[in-house]
Write an enzyme that holds these catalytic residues in place. Structure first.
Site, short mmCIF file in Angstrom:
data_model
loop_
_atom_site.label_atom_id
_atom_site.label_comp_id
_atom_site.label_asym_id
_atom_site.label_seq_id
_atom_site.Cartn_x
_atom_site.Cartn_y
_atom_site.Cartn_z
N GLY A 1 0.49 -1.07 -0.01
CA GLY A 1 -0.23 -0.31 0.16
C GLY A 1 0.87 1.16 -0.20
N GLU B 1 5.40 -3.48 0.91
CA GLU B 1 5.88 -2.68 -0.26
C GLU B 1 4.77 -1.34 -0.64
OE1 GLU B 1 5.37 -2.08 -3.79
OE2 GLU B 1 3.98 -4.30 -4.63
N CYS C 1 2.47 -0.93 -8.70
CA CYS C 1 2.98 -0.59 -8.21
C CYS C 1 4.80 -0.43 -9.01
CB CYS C 1 3.55 -0.94 -7.22
SG CYS C 1 3.29 -3.36 -7.62
P1 NAP Z 1 -3.12 2.15 1.99
O1 NAP Z 1 -3.67 3.49 2.44
O2 NAP Z 1 -1.45 2.56 2.30
O3 NAP Z 1 -3.79 0.74 2.94
C1 NAP Z 1 -2.96 0.21 2.75
C2 NAP Z 1 -3.75 -0.70 4.14
O4 NAP Z 1 -3.36 -0.73 5.14
C3 NAP Z 1 -5.04 -0.62 4.21
O5 NAP Z 1 -5.86 -2.22 4.76
C4 NAP Z 1 -5.59 0.68 4.73
O6 NAP Z 1 -6.09 0.44 6.27
C5 NAP Z 1 -4.27 -0.47 6.18
N1 NAP Z 1 -3.95 1.17 6.48
C6 NAP Z 1 -3.10 2.33 6.07
N2 NAP Z 1 -2.64 3.11 6.57
C7 NAP Z 1 -2.14 2.16 8.29
C8 NAP Z 1 -2.22 3.24 9.51
N3 NAP Z 1 -1.21 3.93 9.64
N4 NAP Z 1 -2.39 2.28 10.37
C9 NAP Z 1 -2.67 1.31 10.09
N5 NAP Z 1 -2.93 0.25 8.77
C10 NAP Z 1 -3.25 1.30 7.88
O7 NAP Z 1 -3.30 2.16 0.50
P2 NAP Z 1 -4.60 1.92 -0.82
O8 NAP Z 1 -5.81 2.59 -0.01
O9 NAP Z 1 -4.18 0.84 -0.53
O10 NAP Z 1 -3.92 3.05 -1.59
C11 NAP Z 1 -3.70 4.69 -0.48
C12 NAP Z 1 -2.57 4.78 -1.78
O11 NAP Z 1 -1.25 4.26 -1.14
C13 NAP Z 1 -2.53 5.11 -3.57
O12 NAP Z 1 -2.96 5.92 -3.90
C14 NAP Z 1 -1.26 4.99 -3.95
O13 NAP Z 1 -0.05 5.90 -3.34
C15 NAP Z 1 -0.39 3.97 -2.05
N6 NAP Z 1 -0.75 2.69 -3.20
C16 NAP Z 1 0.72 2.02 -3.15
C17 NAP Z 1 0.49 0.48 -4.03
C18 NAP Z 1 1.88 -0.14 -4.02
O14 NAP Z 1 2.16 -0.95 -5.44
N7 NAP Z 1 2.94 0.61 -3.81
C19 NAP Z 1 -0.41 0.14 -4.01
C20 NAP Z 1 -1.67 0.43 -3.69
C21 NAP Z 1 -1.34 1.48 -3.26
P3 NAP Z 1 -8.30 0.99 5.53
O15 NAP Z 1 -8.43 -0.15 4.49
O16 NAP Z 1 -8.14 0.74 6.85
O17 NAP Z 1 -7.47 2.15 5.14
#
Ligand code: NAP
Length: 523
Positions: free
Chosen positions: A241, A265, A302
């Protein structure tokens, strides 16, 4: 299967008692039923207690039993049929063929890990036989194998609702290693998560494994995820994420009385280097390949090529003008969630302030649609502005024009850790590419020639990892069979009687493993 909106703690369905989440269909903006009430500390406690109770027996299941379990999960996922495809399409806005392909990848991945488990190489058995006559001191009998780390917490990715979610790569590799798994479902696709979670639970039951091998929890905020990572019975974490999320969970893991590894990742902009002879020979074809890679899946990979680096000149001018011609025909595409769409819009607006817009795709005609963007800047501007290398998750890329090979190297040295680095080259470029290679090896987990970084093969040789911030631990991969190593640790048995040794280490080698026996690899 009727979606119930409940969590799974082992074989038990349980309704949470905290604020609920609902998936949003990003194509329409409409919320989807049912609601998924979030869990709390008591659910983390129950799932962790069950996982811990299952651990010792699950980690000692035979190679055959564990491989059959992974294959049964794949079969159960396939048995969900169209219901899974329809729900995943509704929750993510991803096209049906993409979700069908991802289901194939997910099941293929589980079966690949089954093959890996059966082969047993991951046990990495090493035997140093006793040398009772050795002078000045005798040597004992020393035997090493790898064992599972313990229960693993998995945080699935929004952009791979199947292949990197509930039964995705992190779960498959942890289960293959012998670790029970507790998944914290991604809030963007709770229904898909429930369907797959139930398929895994059915496989646990069908294979006669202990209940705690798998649990699935929901949360409307971050509290449950942090509680899970902080629980002393959790011994490792898999995450895909954002950098913010990955860092928060890594910090929670490090703050524990017993810190644990977090395999996160996070972010990568995947530089693509266009060398002069390749540009001279095929600038237009390169532009076409680049556009396809950039806009695939609305750029929500990613490994999306977010940065292009080249020496300025006629070849690069041709590449830019071909891209300028092609990009305006690319349709805007629905992004995964309203949150990811607004993060993309903010990223575009930040890039617009610091770089020149070269071209953009067709305008949106529906909610949450990301319009592709291509920017251009000079190396000197890129080197002076950290914001220009921030990941913009979506179909956005920046071309960095360099004066010469020295400047290409300077830009490369300036980059953060990456998942991939791509080289487009011809025979006349090989010497320059060789000179750059040490920098790229330091920087990225996968180096490719004359291809595009999107599309990550699940195989034995794959590395989907890289130095920070691509991942939190550059020594590992989250895709491919080597991912199993993240969830293992070595144990050495000294002077054990054969009857007390685990099967893998017994003198007769009953598992027929290719051991490292007294310095020689067995055939
Ligand atoms: P995310 O916000 O990092 O969320 C991924 C998971 O981690 C979700 O289950 C989220 O919970 C949890 N989480 C996030 N922040 C947390 C924290 N501070 N404490 C505890 N748990 C936490 O990622 P996303 O929703 O998939 O996408 C948001 C952004 O992430 C995108 O805009 C992009 O920039 C990036 N992303 C990167 C990749 C990659 O492959 N590098 C892939 C996807 C996304 P919740 O479901 O409750 O939010």
């Amino acid at each position: 299967m009727t979606l119930t909106g409940t969590m799974l703690i082992g074989q038990h369905s349980l309704c949470g008692n905290r604020e609920a989440i609902r998936a949003i269909n990003p194509t329409t903006g409409e919320p989807l039923e049912p609601a998924y009430a979030g869990g709390g500390a008591e659910h983390v406690e129950q799932a962790c207690a069950l996982a811990w109770a299952a651990f010792d027996s699950y980690r000692e299941t035979s190679l055959e039993a564990r491989a059959t379990f992974l294959e049964t999960i794949a079969t159960q996922i396939e048995a969900l049929g169209d219901e899974l495809i329809e729900r995943a399409v509704a929750e993510t806005g991803l096209p049906r063929p993409r979700i069908q392909g991802e289901r194939g990848r997910t099941c293929g991945q589980l079966r690949t890990f089954a093959r890996t488990v059966r082969a047993g190489e991951w046990l990495d058995v090493r035997v140093d036989s006793a040398q009772p006559e050795r002078q000045p001191l005798p040597r004992g009998d020393l035997r090493q194998r790898h064992i599972a780390l313990g229960p693993v917490a998995v945080f699935g990715a929004s952009n791979f609702p199947l292949a990197f979610s509930v039964a995705g790569g992190d779960t498959a590799s942890a289960l293959a290693a012998g670790c029970p798994v507790i998944v914290k479902a991604h809030g963007a696709h709770p229904g898909t998560s429930e369907l797959v979670g139930r398929a895994v639970a059915l496989a646990v039951k069908a294979c006669g494994l202990p209940d705690g091998v798998f649990s699935l929890l929901y949360d409307s905020g971050y509290a449950l995820g942090v509680a899970l990572v902080s629980d002393p019975r959790i011994k490792a974490v898999g995450f895909t994420g954002s950098r913010r999320g990955g860092i928060a969970l890594t910090q929670a893991a490090q703050a524990r009385p017993e810190p644990i590894p977090v395999y996160a990742e996070m972010s990568s902009i995947n530089p693509v280097y266009l060398f002069p002879a390749a540009l001279e020979a095929r600038a237009e074809a390169l532009a076409q390949g680049f556009m396809t890679s950039l806009t695939q899946g609305a750029g929500q990979f990613c490994t999306n090529p977010g940065l292009v680096i080249a020496i300025q000149g006629r070849g690069l001018d041709r590449f830019i003008s071909a891209a300028r011609e092609q990009l305006p025909h690319c349709a805007a595409q629905t992004m995964l969630t309203p949150g990811i769409f607004s993060a993309y819009a903010a990223g575009i607006s930040a890039l617009s302030e610091h770089a020149h817009l070269a071209a953009k795709g067709l305008a949106a005609d529906g909610p949450n649609q990301g319009q592709a963007h291509l920017f251009v800047t000079q190396a000197s501007a890129f080197l002076g502005n950290e914001q220009l290398q921030a990941e913009v998750f979506g179909a956005a890329s920046l071309i960095v024009q360099c004066a010469d090979a020295d400047e290409v190297r300077q830009v490369s040295e300036h980059l953060e850790g990456q998942l991939t680095a791509t080289l487009h080259l011809d025979a006349d470029d090989v010497a320059s590419a060789r000179a750059l290679l040490p920098v790229l090896e330091r920087q990225a987990g996968r180096l490719l020639v004359n291809g595009w970084p999107t599309g990550v093969e699940v195989c034995d040789a794959m590395v989907h990892g890289g130095p920070y911030p691509a991942t939190s631990d550059s020594r590992s991969t989250s895709v491919g069979t080597a991912a199993i190593q993240r969830f293992l640790r070595p144990v050495c048995y000294q002077d054990f009687p054969d009857a007390l040794l685990p099967e893998a280490l017994q003198h007769g080698n009953p598992l027929l493993l290719r051991r490292l026996l007294d310095g020689q690899r067995e055939a």
